[in-house]
Scaffold this active site. Structure first.
Site, PDB file in Angstrom:
ATOM      1  N   LYS A   1      30.065  22.930  15.858  1.00 32.95           N
ATOM      2  CA  LYS A   1      29.313  23.234  16.934  1.00 32.95           C
ATOM      3  C   LYS A   1      28.791  24.949  17.303  1.00 32.95           C
ATOM      4  O   LYS A   1      27.466  25.777  17.248  1.00 32.95           O
ATOM      5  CB  LYS A   1      29.510  23.351  18.619  1.00 32.95           C
ATOM      6  CG  LYS A   1      29.256  24.388  19.647  1.00 32.95           C
ATOM      7  CD  LYS A   1      30.164  23.781  20.614  1.00 32.95           C
ATOM      8  CE  LYS A   1      31.233  24.724  21.103  1.00 32.95           C
ATOM      9  NZ  LYS A   1      30.893  25.863  21.762  1.00 32.95           N
TER      10      LYS A   1
ATOM     11  N   ARG B   1      31.872  37.782  29.141  1.00 33.77           N
ATOM     12  CA  ARG B   1      31.553  37.994  28.287  1.00 33.77           C
ATOM     13  C   ARG B   1      29.989  38.767  27.999  1.00 33.77           C
ATOM     14  O   ARG B   1      29.032  38.394  28.748  1.00 33.77           O
ATOM     15  CB  ARG B   1      31.109  36.055  28.202  1.00 33.77           C
ATOM     16  CG  ARG B   1      32.077  34.968  28.266  1.00 33.77           C
ATOM     17  CD  ARG B   1      32.622  34.914  27.682  1.00 33.77           C
ATOM     18  NE  ARG B   1      31.936  34.202  26.487  1.00 33.77           N
ATOM     19  CZ  ARG B   1      32.339  33.091  26.260  1.00 33.77           C
ATOM     20  NH1 ARG B   1      32.029  32.469  26.675  1.00 33.77           N
ATOM     21  NH2 ARG B   1      31.436  32.728  24.887  1.00 33.77           N
TER      22      ARG B   1
HETATM   23  C1  EPZ Z   1      32.561  32.487  20.168  1.00 31.95           C
HETATM   24  O1  EPZ Z   1      32.346  33.255  21.434  1.00 31.95           O
HETATM   25  C2  EPZ Z   1      32.285  31.337  20.453  1.00 31.95           C
HETATM   26  N1  EPZ Z   1      31.366  30.187  20.809  1.00 31.95           N
HETATM   27  C3  EPZ Z   1      33.637  31.116  21.361  1.00 31.95           C
HETATM   28  O2  EPZ Z   1      33.956  29.611  21.576  1.00 31.95           O
HETATM   29  C4  EPZ Z   1      35.105  31.730  20.775  1.00 31.95           C
HETATM   30  O3  EPZ Z   1      36.033  31.447  21.889  1.00 31.95           O
HETATM   31  C5  EPZ Z   1      34.545  32.532  20.960  1.00 31.95           C
HETATM   32  O4  EPZ Z   1      33.724  33.011  19.858  1.00 31.95           O
HETATM   33  C6  EPZ Z   1      36.093  33.431  20.137  1.00 31.95           C
HETATM   34  O5  EPZ Z   1      36.033  32.936  19.270  1.00 31.95           O
HETATM   35  C7  EPZ Z   1      30.536  30.264  20.421  1.00 31.95           C
HETATM   36  O6  EPZ Z   1      30.806  30.667  18.690  1.00 31.95           O
HETATM   37  C8  EPZ Z   1      29.474  30.091  20.286  1.00 31.95           C
HETATM   38  P1  EPZ Z   1      33.075  37.134  21.063  1.00 31.95           P
HETATM   39  P2  EPZ Z   1      31.541  34.896  21.453  1.00 31.95           P
HETATM   40  O7  EPZ Z   1      32.086  38.067  20.780  1.00 31.95           O
HETATM   41  O8  EPZ Z   1      30.952  35.141  20.598  1.00 31.95           O
HETATM   42  C9  EPZ Z   1      34.409  39.855  23.634  1.00 31.95           C
HETATM   43  C10 EPZ Z   1      34.371  28.138  22.592  1.00 31.95           C
HETATM   44  O9  EPZ Z   1      34.778  27.125  23.287  1.00 31.95           O
HETATM   45  N2  EPZ Z   1      33.053  41.054  23.395  1.00 31.95           N
HETATM   46  O10 EPZ Z   1      34.138  37.451  19.720  1.00 31.95           O
HETATM   47  O11 EPZ Z   1      31.636  35.265  22.884  1.00 31.95           O
HETATM   48  C11 EPZ Z   1      34.539  38.969  24.728  1.00 31.95           C
HETATM   49  O12 EPZ Z   1      34.126  39.961  26.602  1.00 31.95           O
HETATM   50  C12 EPZ Z   1      33.269  29.109  22.521  1.00 31.95           C
HETATM   51  O13 EPZ Z   1      33.093  26.869  21.805  1.00 31.95           O
HETATM   52  C13 EPZ Z   1      32.581  42.249  24.175  1.00 31.95           C
HETATM   53  O14 EPZ Z   1      33.145  43.020  24.436  1.00 31.95           O
HETATM   54  O15 EPZ Z   1      33.302  35.575  21.221  1.00 31.95           O
HETATM   55  C14 EPZ Z   1      35.561  38.489  24.661  1.00 31.95           C
HETATM   56  O16 EPZ Z   1      36.922  39.525  25.362  1.00 31.95           O
HETATM   57  C15 EPZ Z   1      34.354  29.195  23.787  1.00 31.95           C
HETATM   58  N3  EPZ Z   1      31.488  42.554  23.757  1.00 31.95           N
HETATM   59  C16 EPZ Z   1      35.186  38.925  23.147  1.00 31.95           C
HETATM   60  O17 EPZ Z   1      35.148  40.105  22.843  1.00 31.95           O
HETATM   61  C17 EPZ Z   1      30.936  41.853  23.087  1.00 31.95           C
HETATM   62  O18 EPZ Z   1      29.800  42.668  22.890  1.00 31.95           O
HETATM   63  C18 EPZ Z   1      35.313  37.390  21.939  1.00 31.95           C
HETATM   64  O19 EPZ Z   1      34.128  37.505  22.282  1.00 31.95           O
HETATM   65  C19 EPZ Z   1      30.928  41.102  22.950  1.00 31.95           C
HETATM   66  C20 EPZ Z   1      31.756  40.745  22.869  1.00 31.95           C
END
Ligand code: EPZ
Length: 417
Positions: free
Chosen positions: A22, A121
């Protein structure tokens, strides 16, 4: 509304084929907006989130066709630079169309994705990257707007190796003028999969899978055929199902190297994992031992497997500590597991789990995708019947999960209320 009914099930036995990822399909479909000509993406899982992304592409002027496990997309004529609130509201990953639209049309207007059950997020790192590439980024009334006559390559450092930010910036940079370097980039397999698709369309992306990605902009991309990687989180979830039921299950269509932290943690818990050519076997006839877990960016232990592993640890021998370092509110499943008899105490970003000999079925509610999966896992071994409400969360990320589990011997059925 649909619910899942799960009775205490026998040890799972047999073979299950893992579906396409996904979290690869969603950014890759977004990236198809960058190209002229047709892309055929294979190994598409039948998931609600994929359907929403398909709707989103159509709303922007792309034409799509979904047949079996393949989606074809044509983005020759994009007619819209704004993503509709109704779709972004339903799926945060819609935000991944921002980079492609900015690169292809020079402007875009996207609703800011709200928070969700697991955390606020934010998207600040995405926006920081677009600004660095020369876009004028503004926010008003819950929307973010960005425009740039021509994006220019830049050096971008990510304060956190965000998966989404790495992907969105990469997609914007492939049509920018000159060289872009993304430092402290996410190294998840899904980032590599996206880079491979972009390069197959004619992009010049180097270093995906390392913390420094270099992109040399090109003028156009051309649609291509591509098959996405297997879903490592679905695979991990079925590995835990086999372990918890003391079963013997063979998983087809996995990439073992993507599963290293999960395999290591299951082996530490005294579960047998045998790797083969393009699959692996999970066998658990011995007592399950408690093991500490700390979620980290890849190649650390994946946050998406934290809830499923907590189900396993709930019935392991001993006490363990699970620490969630990625999202600030990803313990929503703890309350539901405790209603089934688990002995868990939350202390800040950690949960202390004392393994119990058994759990009992009752009515529970899925609070988010992976929490729902954790409840299914507990339902397989709990005495009596477990009824899971709000199962739409689960269907967002697991293709045909009740059929796949039933084929392995689980007593599980979906009922419409
Ligand atoms: C991706 O989300 C996945 N979703 C998530 O899977 C997964 O848990 C996550 O990566 C971590 O591996 C998809 O790929 C569609 P991040 P994403 O940006 O990209 C902070 C599932 O269950 N952050 O790596 O949103 C954020 O708050 C889903 O399949 C910022 O601070 O994750 C978080 O604490 C859930 N500023 C951390 O980074 C930003 O601009 C990780 O977020 C972006 C993120």
């Amino acid at each position: 509304m649909a619910r899942l009914l799960i009775d205490q099930s026998p040890s799972l036995q047999g073979t299950v084929r893992i579906s396409g990822s996904k979290n690869s399909v969603l950014p890759i479909l977004a990236a198809s907006l960058l190209a002229e000509g047709k892309s055929c993406i294979e190994e598409i899982p039948k998931l609600q989130d994929v359907w929403i992304m398909q709707e989103l592409l159509e709303s922007l002027g792309a034409t799509t066709h979904w047949e079996q496990n393949m989606i074809t997309v044509r983005s020759d004529e994009l007619t819209q630079y704004e993503a509709p609130y109704e779709l972004v509201r339903q799926m945060r990953a819609s935000f991944l169309v921002m980079g492609p639209l900015l690169a292809r049309l020079g402007r875009t207007r996207i609703p800011l994705p709200g928070g969700c059950a697991i955390g606020s997020r934010p998207v600040d790192l995405h926006l920081k990257g677009f600004s660095a590439l020369g876009a004028e980024v503004t926010q008003e009334r819950g929307y973010v707007q960005a425009k740039a006559d021509q994006l220019k390559g830049a050096r971008i450092y990510l304060d956190f190796p965000s998966v989404g930010a790495t992907e969105n910036i990469m997609m914007a940079a492939v049509l920018a003028e000159g060289q872009t370097t993304i430092e402290n980039a996410a190294v998840e397999p899904e980032v590599v999969d996206l880079a491979n698709y972009l390069n197959a369309m004619g992009a010049l992306v180097r270093g995906a899978g390392t913390d420094t990605i270099k992109i040399t902009g090109v003028s156009t991309l051309t649609g291509t055929n591509y098959s996405v990687i297997p879903d490592r989180i679905e695979a991990g979830t079925f590995m835990v199902a086999a372990a918890m039921t003391h079963g013997d299950v063979y998983l087809e269509n996995v990439v073992s190297s993507h599963l290293k932290p999960i395999i290591a943690k299951l082996r530490e818990s005294n579960i047998q994992v045998i790797e083969t050519e393009n699959g692996l076997r999970v066998c658990s006839k011995e007592p399950i031992y408690a093991a500490d877990i700390k979620t980290l960016p890849y190649p650390g232990f994946p946050t998406d497997m934290q809830a499923p592993l907590m189900s396993l640890m709930s019935i392991a021998q001993g006490t363990c500590v699970i620490t969630e370092t990625i999202f600030e509110n990803r313990f929503m499943h703890v309350g539901e597991l405790k209603r089934m008899g688990a002995d868990i105490k939350i202390e800040g970003r950690s949960a202390v789990i004392n393994g119990v000999p058994s759990l009992t079925g009752t009515q529970v509610r899925a609070t988010d995708l992976r929490a729902g999966a954790a409840l299914i896992l507990c339902g397989l071994i709990a005495e009596g019947t477990t009824e899971i409400q709000d199962m739409y969360h689960i269907e967002r990320g697991y293709e045909d999960i009740e059929m796949k589990l039933r084929n392995l011997g689980a007593s599980i059925q979906k009922i419409e209320i």
